[in-house]
Design an enzyme around this catalytic site. Structure first.
Site, PDB file in Angstrom:
ATOM      1  N   SER A  17       0.848  -1.187   0.000  1.00  0.00           N
ATOM      2  CA  SER A  17       0.000   0.000   0.000  1.00  0.00           C
ATOM      3  C   SER A  17       0.886   1.240   0.000  1.00  0.00           C
ATOM      4  O   SER A  17       2.120   1.153   0.026  1.00  0.00           O
ATOM      5  CB  SER A  17      -0.908   0.017   1.242  1.00  0.00           C
ATOM      6  OG  SER A  17      -0.128   0.143   2.427  1.00  0.00           O
ATOM      7  N   LYS A  18       0.265   2.409   0.003  1.00  0.00           N
ATOM      8  CA  LYS A  18       1.010   3.663  -0.093  1.00  0.00           C
ATOM      9  C   LYS A  18       1.970   3.853   1.067  1.00  0.00           C
ATOM     10  O   LYS A  18       2.984   4.539   0.927  1.00  0.00           O
ATOM     11  CB  LYS A  18       0.036   4.843  -0.162  1.00  0.00           C
ATOM     12  CG  LYS A  18      -0.698   4.943  -1.493  1.00  0.00           C
ATOM     13  CD  LYS A  18      -1.572   6.178  -1.542  1.00  0.00           C
ATOM     14  CE  LYS A  18      -2.271   6.307  -2.897  1.00  0.00           C
ATOM     15  NZ  LYS A  18      -3.138   7.501  -2.954  1.00  0.00           N
ATOM     16  N   ARG A  19       1.675   3.257   2.198  1.00  0.00           N
ATOM     17  CA  ARG A  19       2.568   3.466   3.343  1.00  0.00           C
ATOM     18  C   ARG A  19       3.926   2.779   3.148  1.00  0.00           C
ATOM     19  O   ARG A  19       4.883   3.074   3.853  1.00  0.00           O
ATOM     20  CB  ARG A  19       1.915   2.975   4.638  1.00  0.00           C
ATOM     21  CG  ARG A  19       1.826   1.463   4.788  1.00  0.00           C
ATOM     22  CD  ARG A  19       1.279   1.110   6.170  1.00  0.00           C
ATOM     23  NE  ARG A  19       1.241  -0.314   6.384  1.00  0.00           N
ATOM     24  CZ  ARG A  19       0.262  -1.113   6.030  1.00  0.00           C
ATOM     25  NH1 ARG A  19      -0.791  -0.594   5.395  1.00  0.00           N
ATOM     26  NH2 ARG A  19       0.292  -2.407   6.281  1.00  0.00           N
ATOM     27  N   HIS A  20       3.988   1.862   2.176  1.00  0.00           N
ATOM     28  CA  HIS A  20       5.259   1.185   1.900  1.00  0.00           C
ATOM     29  C   HIS A  20       6.088   1.930   0.852  1.00  0.00           C
ATOM     30  O   HIS A  20       7.194   1.511   0.516  1.00  0.00           O
ATOM     31  CB  HIS A  20       4.989  -0.243   1.396  1.00  0.00           C
ATOM     32  CG  HIS A  20       4.277  -1.093   2.394  1.00  0.00           C
ATOM     33  ND1 HIS A  20       2.974  -1.514   2.212  1.00  0.00           N
ATOM     34  CD2 HIS A  20       4.670  -1.584   3.593  1.00  0.00           C
ATOM     35  CE1 HIS A  20       2.601  -2.245   3.253  1.00  0.00           C
ATOM     36  NE2 HIS A  20       3.615  -2.296   4.103  1.00  0.00           N
ATOM     37  N   GLY A  21       5.557   3.027   0.329  1.00  0.00           N
ATOM     38  CA  GLY A  21       6.265   3.766  -0.714  1.00  0.00           C
ATOM     39  C   GLY A  21       5.333   4.034  -1.878  1.00  0.00           C
ATOM     40  O   GLY A  21       4.123   3.796  -1.805  1.00  0.00           O
TER      41      GLY A  21
END
Length: 473
Positions: free
Chosen positions: A238-242
């Site tokens: 997801s976006k929190r991983h990049g």
């Protein structure tokens, strides 16, 4: 099997994400490896969320990656008549039926099944009633009540789904639009798709799709469900991983070949080899080397691989990417700047660059007419006692003819300055570096001067001297 035909069917409800790009890549590589065809299909039946902007973004990302298609793009919203014709055939053959049960009726059936300890599902009330199709009715597939549907998968092996748990699922909504599973099967049949490579999150849809294939008496494709891509914490990416969008990686300075190389290694292997050119991937890719376990996305590994691809390419191959990122930074290379000059500049920087953004940042001094001096560097190295050395350097470098404007010629020129001034090379090189680049970090002094060119080098040394003569900072 005849000619391999694969497909990539993104939904245009946003950008092309990493998982989708990997799916496209696996399908594209398998088609290219086998001499087959790769079909692009846009599944845009969710008209509330589908946008033309997303379609264009998907095209742009695929084109940047170099994933080209042989047929398409096909749009599902332009194929409704085809879906209706196949639904009609299923009803006429007795493999599907119209159902006018309300949502409240279906909910009650599910609650009743749940209370009896069974799976909540539609109970087949309209299955044998031969109701007429009219406004407000749906069409359901008549699923087998006994036995199981076995998905034979070249990656995951065989998975059996009890038919008793599949119920008579809807293939056409009450507004006449097709359901996802029906549209996918009809598309694959009519487009000649015989190899379906997709994420294993689609595995739950496969038994339903297989039942539709069987009801239509159609050829069953080969299935390959590939493991998911996870973040470093083993949660779904997801976006929190990049960055999630493929286009973002272009803006971050990654090369398309590096992205392909990294994406294919998320779930596929060829021994211990990590670095692959595009040609090697096409040559070596196979379905039997796809693993069953999820893969973890690692930005550090991607960056390291990107650096290797930058270092391995001929400088001329990197020129378009560098120009792209320079323009993003407001640097438009003068049309009079020769390709040779650009290639020489790249050659001085590629071994020091992990991304093309890094290279663009490091190269801007080559292309600016007037450089900005770093105040601390100028105060330290561009002092009055450097004037004589700078003047001698400008004279010696400016005196070189074309045949001697080489690394050896520059070495000899600066050695003369060393002999005349009694200074060691470091005392000459660092003030020159500040004069030529504005800062204290740059490629090697000789390769940098060759890439800058003789006139620009001499002009910048003279400007640095004027800076000192005018009192500096």
């Amino acid at each position: 099997m005849s000619t391999i035909v694969t497909r990539f069917p993104p939904s245009p409800t946003g950008y092309l994400h990493i998982g989708g790009a990997r799916t496209a890549l696996f399908n594209w590589l398998y088609a290219r490896k086998t001499g087959g065809k790769f079909v692009l299909r846009i599944e845009d039946t969710d008209q509330a969320r589908s946008t033309r902007e997303s379609v264009d973004a998907i095209f742009e990302s695929l084109e940047w990656l170099g994933i080209d298609w042989d047929e398409g793009p096909f749009f599902q919203t332009q194929r409704y008549d085809i879906y209706r014709e196949y639904i009609r055939k299923l009803v006429e053959s007795g493999n599907a039926y119209h159902c006018d049960c309300s949502q409240e009726d279906v909910n009650a059936m599910r609650e009743e099944a749940k209370a009896a300890g069974k799976k909540p599902m539609y109970n087949g009330k309209c299955r044998e009633l031969q109701k007429e199709g009219k406004s407000g009715t749906v069409v359901r597939l008549k699923s087998p009540r006994t036995g199981s549907t076995v998905v034979e998968d070249v990656v995951k092996g065989n998975t059996a789904f009890p038919n008793s748990e599949l119920d008579d699922f809807i293939i056409q909504r009450s507004d006449g639009s097709p359901m996802y599973n029906l549209a996918v099967v009809v598309d694959d049949i009519t487009m000649g798709i015989n190899t379906v490579i997709r994420g294993d999150d689609h595995l739950v849809n496969t038994p339903k799709q297989m039942l539709i294939y069987k009801a239509l008496g159609a050829f069953m494709p080969l299935f390959a469900h590939v493991p998911m891509v996870l973040g470093s914490d083993k949660a779904r990416l997801s976006k929190r991983h990049g960055a999630m969008s493929v286009s973002e990686y272009r803006e971050m300075g990654y090369l398309p070949d590096a992205m392909l190389n990294y994406l294919v290694r998320l779930g596929w292997s060829f021994g211990d080899q990590e670095f692959f050119t595009r040609e090697e991937l096409i040559q070596k890719f196979s379905l039997d080397h796809i693993g069953r376990s999820p893969s973890m996305f690692d930005m550090d590994k991607l960056t390291a691989l990107n650096a290797r691809h930058i270092h391995s390419k001929a400088p001329s191959e990197l020129a378009p990417a560098l120009l792209y990122h320079l323009e993003k930074k407001g640097i438009v290379v003068d049309p009079s700047q020769t390709k040779e000059d650009l290639v020489m500049a790249i050659g001085t920087l590629q071994s020091r660059s992990k991304t093309m953004v890094e290279m663009a940042d490091s190269s801007m001094f080559y292309f600016r007419e007037i450089i900005e001096l770093d105040e601390a560097a100028a105060k330290k190295f561009l002092k009055p006692d450097a004037l004589d050395m700078l003047n001698r350097s400008a004279l010696c470098i400016g005196a070189l003819d074309d045949d001697n404007f080489t690394e050896k010629g520059l070495e000899d020129a600066l050695k003369r300055v060393m002999d005349e001034t009694g200074l060691k090379f470091g005392k000459i090189a660092q003030p020159l570096r500040v004069a030529l680049t504005g800062g204290t970090v740059s490629p090697g002094i000789f390769e940098m001067i060759l890439a800058l060119g003789q006139k620009k080098t001499v002009d910048r040394i003279r400007l640095a001297m004027a800076h000192i003569e005018n009192g500096g900072f």
